[in-house]
Design a protein around this motif. Structure first.
Motif, short mmCIF file in Angstrom:
data_model
loop_
_atom_site.label_atom_id
_atom_site.label_comp_id
_atom_site.label_asym_id
_atom_site.label_seq_id
_atom_site.Cartn_x
_atom_site.Cartn_y
_atom_site.Cartn_z
N THR A 1 5.94 -5.33 -1.75
CA THR A 1 6.33 -3.93 -1.57
C THR A 1 7.01 -3.43 -2.84
OG1 THR A 1 6.68 -4.31 0.79
CG2 THR A 1 7.61 -2.30 -0.14
N TRP B 1 9.51 6.24 0.10
CA TRP B 1 8.09 5.94 -0.15
C TRP B 1 7.93 4.64 -0.92
CZ3 TRP B 1 4.34 8.63 2.16
CH2 TRP B 1 4.64 9.92 2.63
N ILE C 1 4.66 1.43 -2.03
CA ILE C 1 3.30 0.92 -2.03
C ILE C 1 3.35 -0.53 -1.53
CG2 ILE C 1 1.27 0.39 -3.42
CD1 ILE C 1 1.79 3.34 -3.19
N LEU D 1 -4.39 -2.03 0.94
CA LEU D 1 -3.54 -1.35 -0.04
C LEU D 1 -2.92 -0.17 0.69
CD1 LEU D 1 -2.44 -1.08 -2.87
CD2 LEU D 1 -4.47 0.24 -3.50
N VAL E 1 0.16 2.67 1.84
CA VAL E 1 1.29 3.54 1.51
C VAL E 1 2.29 3.41 2.66
CG1 VAL E 1 2.07 5.90 1.14
CG2 VAL E 1 -0.12 5.14 0.19
N GLY F 1 -3.51 3.12 4.97
CA GLY F 1 -4.24 2.93 3.72
C GLY F 1 -5.54 2.19 3.91
#
Length: 207
Positions: free
Chosen positions: A66, A73, A75, A117, A119, A132
């Motif tokens: 992460t 927020w 990824i 992948l 979000v 995602g």
């Protein structure tokens, strides 16, 4: 169809260990990343002609990383070993009479390396939402649907994830839905097979 079945649990453990080492290496070289391991129970179904559209149990295991962009927020890429089970339909030969084996077994087992992948949106410290795309590559199959040991499933699959996670310190409890977007039927181009997966599991963050 692979000629020699393998021990699924043993493969899962080896894959989890390799994934853990990989994410540890990433974290050691980039302290802005958080990493961990995860495992879940997955119920999978396959919709399409000649296949029973019924959910059957499987599992996933692997690792995640992460990267926090802001406090809310992030990824989250993942690397997973996924095992799914499906059932051949009683009408399989109705659709694939030219290719199908009359003596084919009902059970279908598939194993893939999956790379979501995602979000991640952290509503607060406790609740997160994730969504995602995902790419999966078939690495093993146990099915005897077609003549001449021909493989019935495509190697590549694209899908989409959406889920929610409850975080307690470094442990997360999550539920996720994965919907196949691409056709994985490799018999011919007449009919589509698309997968669905409902998953529930635990993620443990090490850093």
């Amino acid at each position: 169809m692979t000629s020699q079945p393998f021990n699924k649990f043993r493969i899962m453990m080896k894959f989890t260990m390799v994934t853990s080492v990989l994410f540890c290496t990433v974290a050691a070289n980039a302290q802005t990343w958080h990493f961990g391991v995860k495992a879940d129970i997955s119920y999978s179904a396959l919709k399409g002609e000649g296949i029973k559209n019924k959910f059957a149990p499987g599992f996933q295991a692997g690792g995640f990383a992460t990267y926090n962009i802001t406090k809310q927020w992030a990824i989250q890429p993942e690397l997973l070993y996924s095992f799914s089970q499906y059932k051949k339909g009683s009408d399989f030969l109705t659709y694939y009479n030219n290719y199908g084996r009359s003596a084919a077994g009902e059970n279908i087992s598939l194993a893939s390396i999956s790379v979501p992948l995602l979000v991640r949106y952290n509503l607060n410290k406790t609740l997160s939402f994730l969504a995602g795309p995902q790419y999966s590559y078939l690495v093993w199959d146990d099915e005897s649907l077609l003549k001449n040991d021909r493989q019935a499933f495509r190697n590549s699959e694209f899908s989409a994830n959406i889920g929610v996670q409850v975080n307690i310190e470094k442990v997360g409890f999550y539920a996720r839905y994965n919907k196949g977007l691409s056709d994985i039927n490799d018999i011919d181009d007449r009919y589509e097979w698309k997968s669905s997966h409902v998953q529930a599991g635990v993620a443990v963050r090490f850093q």
